[in-house]
Design a protein around this motif. Structure first.
Motif, mmCIF file in Angstrom:
data_model
loop_
_atom_site.group_PDB
_atom_site.id
_atom_site.type_symbol
_atom_site.label_atom_id
_atom_site.label_comp_id
_atom_site.label_asym_id
_atom_site.label_seq_id
_atom_site.Cartn_x
_atom_site.Cartn_y
_atom_site.Cartn_z
ATOM 1 N N PHE A 164 26.405 14.274 -40.915
ATOM 2 C CA PHE A 164 27.673 14.497 -40.218
ATOM 3 C C PHE A 164 27.433 14.659 -38.717
ATOM 4 O O PHE A 164 26.373 15.109 -38.296
ATOM 5 N N ASN A 206 26.007 12.936 -32.451
ATOM 6 C CA ASN A 206 26.041 11.981 -33.553
ATOM 7 C C ASN A 206 24.624 11.539 -33.896
ATOM 8 O O ASN A 206 23.721 11.578 -33.067
ATOM 9 N N SER A 249 36.409 20.681 -42.704
ATOM 10 C CA SER A 249 35.051 20.528 -42.180
ATOM 11 C C SER A 249 34.213 21.754 -42.547
ATOM 12 O O SER A 249 34.724 22.743 -43.071
ATOM 13 N N ASN A 292 32.100 7.742 -36.972
ATOM 14 C CA ASN A 292 31.552 8.717 -36.018
ATOM 15 C C ASN A 292 32.493 9.095 -34.879
ATOM 16 O O ASN A 292 32.197 10.048 -34.156
ATOM 17 N N CYS A 329 32.382 16.550 -40.755
ATOM 18 C CA CYS A 329 31.749 17.058 -39.538
ATOM 19 C C CYS A 329 31.381 18.529 -39.730
ATOM 20 O O CYS A 329 31.896 19.213 -40.620
ATOM 21 N N ILE A 363 34.804 11.002 -34.101
ATOM 22 C CA ILE A 363 35.549 12.213 -34.444
ATOM 23 C C ILE A 363 36.393 12.654 -33.251
ATOM 24 O O ILE A 363 35.897 12.831 -32.149
#
Length: 503
Positions: free
Chosen positions: A323, A257, A394, A209, A354, A211
């Protein structure tokens, strides 16, 4: 796999092994990994100096591991290092310099040496015309000395290439570009540094998570989780920290998230839901999709008036896929259109798992209508086509109110999904869902059919605002909500529909 050199006896075997392993696990491309190994092998006499590159530039954002990798390499080679940088280094044979002008004299000899310049942007002095001319001259002297002398190697790190002019770049033989760490890199970093404080499940949670996090962001986020957990690191405190902490790479973006909203929560929008469900199917069944020759079509363009559910569907898609949602308003960046486009597309190429949602995307292109010859649109198309060899990984969603700003070349690259104002059935369902939320406090029935008819030509956002007015009126006046009340508040809001097909 990385090959080992026959001449490794001149190096620290354990450290060179660690360096090879570090390179193998890095997010560098195969060609860039070979560049790293080439540097490690150079002084083993394996390569012909007449054909060997000897000046290397490591370029990338702050905290992506450029200096860390360089330090591991230099420690393994155990050669004399002539160094200049902000950080302190502890190599066995180090010649420390205080400014660039010292270095040419230190390397004008017959020794085997490595010149290591860390964070070149900070080493250059600047004036109103850019980099100081004396610093430019001294750096050019260093480059020329390395070029002439096969016993010298140059390794330098830099964040932004803008400080280098064409002559400098022309003399640097190899430029290696560092991205933010991959999921595997993050997992290993956390295991090496935080396994005493975090379970393997928590490390997996953060690795997946986090990102946009670099090697400086990860420790700061973990420390935040520790504070939020009252001196413990738990799943709850980690999830809170992931929601709160903003990594440098994602400045200007909002990151969500653990989204629980799914496509089942979308009211109406049957065609939009059908289109994004196809994308979900492709992502969740990649093997079957490849066999059937299906393409991801991961570039979506949501078109429709404000408040018609574009943002909600993007959030539901992220939740359906499991995602994170990275969201931004295109007008929210303190940079020009070219830089904004590059930043967004770079992010989209870097991350696979994502959903990248850009609201009001037409603001990237200014106020004028954009034809096929618009330069900014041309830059977007070039970035999307992967001229740098990298594909969009993505799910990218551009939300626009006005599709006329885009030329056919851009439209052809996206799967266009239209969002209209809600239908009568959608308005009815939306109003009933709002009432369901308020049922504990709302002690009466409302004529939802009448409410749905009276909110014709209103977006979901406008209906939501009207519902707030209706509830406050109910609480403040302690009156029942009848059709006269609804009609009065509709008129007061300026959204009265005078020509309704329902009469």
């Amino acid at each position: 796999m990385v090959r080992k050199s026959k001449g490794e006896g001149i190096m620290n075997k354990q450290k060179i092994k660690e360096f090879y392993e570090l390179v193998e696990k890095s997010s560098l491309s195969d060609a860039e990994k070979k560049d790293m190994i080439f540097i490690a092998e150079y002084f083993s006499r394996k390569h012909n100096p007449a054909l060997a590159s000897r000046s290397f530039l490591f370029q990338g954002d702050v905290g992506v591991g450029k200096t860390y990798l360089a330090e591991k390499l230099l420690a393994a080679l155990e050669k004399e290092v002539v160094t200049l940088g902000c950080a302190e280094f502890s190599f066995k044979n180090t010649v420390k310099c205080s400014y660039l002008a010292e270095i040419p004299a230190k390397i004008n000899n017959d020794k085997e040496q490595i010149i290591f310049l860390d964070d070149l942007n900070s080493l250059f002095k600047s004036n109103e015309f850019g980099v100081d001319s004396e610093d430019k001259r001294d750096f050019m002297k260093i480059l020329e000395t390395v070029k002439r002398n096969p016993k010298k190697l140059l390794i330098t790190t830099i964040n932004e290439m803008s400080d280098l002019d064409e002559r400098m770049i022309d003399r640097i033989e190899v430029v290696t570009r560092f991205d933010v760490p991959s999921e595997i890199n993050k997992k290993e970093f956390l295991q090496n540094n935080f396994k005493a404080f975090m379970t393997s499940e928590l490390i997996e949670l953060v690795s997946y998570n986090a990102i946009g996090y670099n090697y400086r962001d990860l420790p700061e986020m973990i420390r935040l989780a520790y504070r939020l957990g009252n001196s413990t690191i738990s799943q709850e405190s980690v999830k809170k920290a992931l929601r709160i902490y903003r990594p440098t790479q994602l400045y200007g973006f909002s990151v969500f998230n653990g989204i629980s909203t799914t496509l089942a929560d979308v009211i109406g929008k049957k065609e939009a839901v059908k289109a994004v469900k196809r994308l979900v199917h492709i992502y969740k069944n990649e093997h079957l999709s490849r066999q059937l020759g299906l393409k991801r079509a991961n570039l979506l363009l949501f078109q429709g008036p404000a408040g018609t559910g574009k943002t909600f569907v993007a959030k539901a898609l992220a939740g359906e896929l499991g995602f994170p949602l990275i969201s931004a308003k295109a007008g929210g960046f303190d940079m020009g259109a070219y830089d904004t486009i590059k930043r967004i597309t770079d992010l989209a190429k870097r991350y696979k798992n994502c959903v990248l949602f850009v609201d009001e995307a037409e603001k990237m292109f200014g106020n004028l209508r954009c034809g096929e010859d618009n330069m900014v649109l041309g830059e977007l198309q070039k970035c999307l086509e992967g001229g740098d060899g990298k594909e969009i990984r993505s799910v990218v969603i551009l939300a626009v109110n006005d599709l006329d700003r885009f030329g056919e070349g851009i439209k052809d690259r996206f799967n266009i999904i239209k969002f209209d104002l809600p239908s009568y059935e959608e308005r009815l369902e939306f109003c009933k869902s709002k009432a369901e939320q308020a049922k504990e406090h709302l002690k009466q029935e409302i004529d939802y059919n009448y409410l749905a008819r009276k909110t014709k030509d209103m977006s979901f956002r406008e209906i939501d605002r009207f519902w707030n007015d209706l509830m406050f009126y109910y609480l403040e006046n302690k009156n029942e909500i009848n059709n006269e009340t609804i009609a009065y508040l509709i008129k007061a809001s300026g959204n009265e529909e005078t020509d309704s097909m329902f009469g």
